[in-house]
Design a protein around this motif. Sequence first.
Motif, PDB file in Angstrom:
ATOM      1  N   ALA A   1      90.796  17.504  31.139  1.00 11.94           N
ATOM      2  CA  ALA A   1      91.993  16.917  30.370  1.00 11.94           C
ATOM      3  C   ALA A   1      91.708  16.442  29.191  1.00 11.94           C
ATOM      4  O   ALA A   1      90.516  15.985  28.687  1.00 11.94           O
ATOM      5  CB  ALA A   1      92.456  15.791  31.543  1.00 11.94           C
ATOM      6  N   GLU A   2      92.576  16.344  28.233  1.00 14.15           N
ATOM      7  CA  GLU A   2      92.575  15.900  26.982  1.00 14.15           C
ATOM      8  C   GLU A   2      92.264  14.178  27.122  1.00 14.15           C
ATOM      9  O   GLU A   2      92.934  13.376  27.784  1.00 14.15           O
ATOM     10  CB  GLU A   2      93.772  16.039  25.991  1.00 14.15           C
ATOM     11  CG  GLU A   2      93.592  15.387  24.735  1.00 14.15           C
ATOM     12  CD  GLU A   2      94.746  15.810  23.746  1.00 14.15           C
ATOM     13  OE1 GLU A   2      94.861  17.079  23.400  1.00 14.15           O
ATOM     14  OE2 GLU A   2      95.700  14.882  23.492  1.00 14.15           O
ATOM     15  N   GLU A   3      91.243  13.705  26.258  1.00  9.82           N
ATOM     16  CA  GLU A   3      90.844  12.393  26.312  1.00  9.82           C
ATOM     17  C   GLU A   3      91.882  11.514  25.321  1.00  9.82           C
ATOM     18  O   GLU A   3      92.012  12.066  24.291  1.00  9.82           O
ATOM     19  CB  GLU A   3      89.486  12.163  26.007  1.00  9.82           C
ATOM     20  CG  GLU A   3      88.292  12.645  26.763  1.00  9.82           C
ATOM     21  CD  GLU A   3      87.044  12.402  26.212  1.00  9.82           C
ATOM     22  OE1 GLU A   3      86.721  11.174  26.004  1.00  9.82           O
ATOM     23  OE2 GLU A   3      86.292  13.272  26.289  1.00  9.82           O
ATOM     24  N   PRO A   4      92.191  10.559  25.661  1.00  9.62           N
ATOM     25  CA  PRO A   4      92.834   9.609  24.870  1.00  9.62           C
ATOM     26  C   PRO A   4      91.897   9.281  23.520  1.00  9.62           C
ATOM     27  O   PRO A   4      90.859   9.115  23.718  1.00  9.62           O
ATOM     28  CB  PRO A   4      93.452   8.255  25.552  1.00  9.62           C
ATOM     29  CG  PRO A   4      92.324   8.391  26.747  1.00  9.62           C
ATOM     30  CD  PRO A   4      91.929   9.690  27.134  1.00  9.62           C
ATOM     31  N   LEU A   5      92.439   8.840  22.216  1.00  6.60           N
ATOM     32  CA  LEU A   5      91.539   8.541  21.155  1.00  6.60           C
ATOM     33  C   LEU A   5      91.459   7.124  20.978  1.00  6.60           C
ATOM     34  O   LEU A   5      92.491   6.510  20.934  1.00  6.60           O
ATOM     35  CB  LEU A   5      92.295   9.309  20.225  1.00  6.60           C
ATOM     36  CG  LEU A   5      91.305   8.975  18.808  1.00  6.60           C
ATOM     37  CD1 LEU A   5      90.104  10.068  18.709  1.00  6.60           C
ATOM     38  CD2 LEU A   5      92.023   9.604  17.488  1.00  6.60           C
ATOM     39  N   PRO A   6      90.306   6.446  21.448  1.00  3.51           N
ATOM     40  CA  PRO A   6      90.304   4.996  21.330  1.00  3.51           C
ATOM     41  C   PRO A   6      90.063   4.643  19.961  1.00  3.51           C
ATOM     42  O   PRO A   6      89.871   5.307  19.073  1.00  3.51           O
ATOM     43  CB  PRO A   6      89.302   4.524  22.179  1.00  3.51           C
ATOM     44  CG  PRO A   6      87.988   5.646  22.188  1.00  3.51           C
ATOM     45  CD  PRO A   6      89.279   7.054  21.809  1.00  3.51           C
TER      46      PRO A   6
END
Length: 351
Positions: free
Chosen positions: A19-24
Amino acid sequence: MGTVVRFAGARRVEVVEIAEEPLPPGALRVRTLYSGISAGTELTAYRGTNPYLTRTWDDRRRLFVAGTDEPRYPLSGWGYSEVGMVTEVAPDVAGEPGVPAEGDLVWGIWGHRSEAVVPASILDDHVVPPGLDPLAATFTRVGSVALNAVLAAEVHLGETATVFGQGVIGLLATRLATLSGARVLAGDAIAARLDKATEFGAATTVDVTTDSAAEVARSFTSGRGADVAIELSGNSHALHEAIRSVCVGGRVVAAGFYQGDAVGLRLGEEFHHNRVELVCSQIGGPPARLAGRWDQDRMNRTFLRLAAEGAVDPVGLVTHRVRVADAAAAYELIDERPAEALQVVLDYTED
């Protein structure tokens, strides 16, 4: 969805969806273009011989301690030679000095995955130099391994160096030692690699399946022996021959990733009688005596500069560009038919 290359077990490679990771905050999103496969470290994980699979590394005491007899799988995202395009920058670091911008090509380490979220600090000033083929930047890490070995060898102008193992890192070491002023004797068991070594500046070559590199080194130096030797094959028999190849008081740099027992290494012979200095080179850091001037970052940038200036041609070592979906076949090729391949690159632009 993205993909990552995973070792499901010994000699079992899978490409799985992630899955695509969120950008922190403080991070960049990078879409991978190319990822080089290491025929050394990665194959130890692929084959199940890497010590990290069955032992535990105690970082505080710097010791391997007893672990499990069963290799720890699966292993995801191995790989340390990546190039990609920045597709998103966290607002809090956008425009900061050194932080790559959206659309920049960057080099770094994030493993064999189609996309990665990476702290901006890790990719600080990691933009691929203008005009440099992005494929060349996938060699940054392996080029640093070769440079580190040459630095450890302390090659001087006019000296003779024997370089054992003419795979990718060995060929780069041959070129870098030549640039440092050495006459290089290159040894390998594969004829095509010896031809490439000549192209990369070796003064002479030796087929180690038919001739003794130590004997050739003695003839090449009027009986004295090489001043230094760099062993990059990871083969203990080659390390023994490297020791045999140097002169009295000569230096041998053991830069290969040796697996198992050192069968064939006889330290009571030339090592003892010629008072040979044996040192280890490992990419975790430069030689201790150079630590005030060199670090890993400088080695990376030096190699990239040499590639950008045309002093080294790493792209000429790429023999296969493989679609990521065919990763299993790529590892099988490197493992079972090494004479057919030098650098194999996973190409994410084709998927």
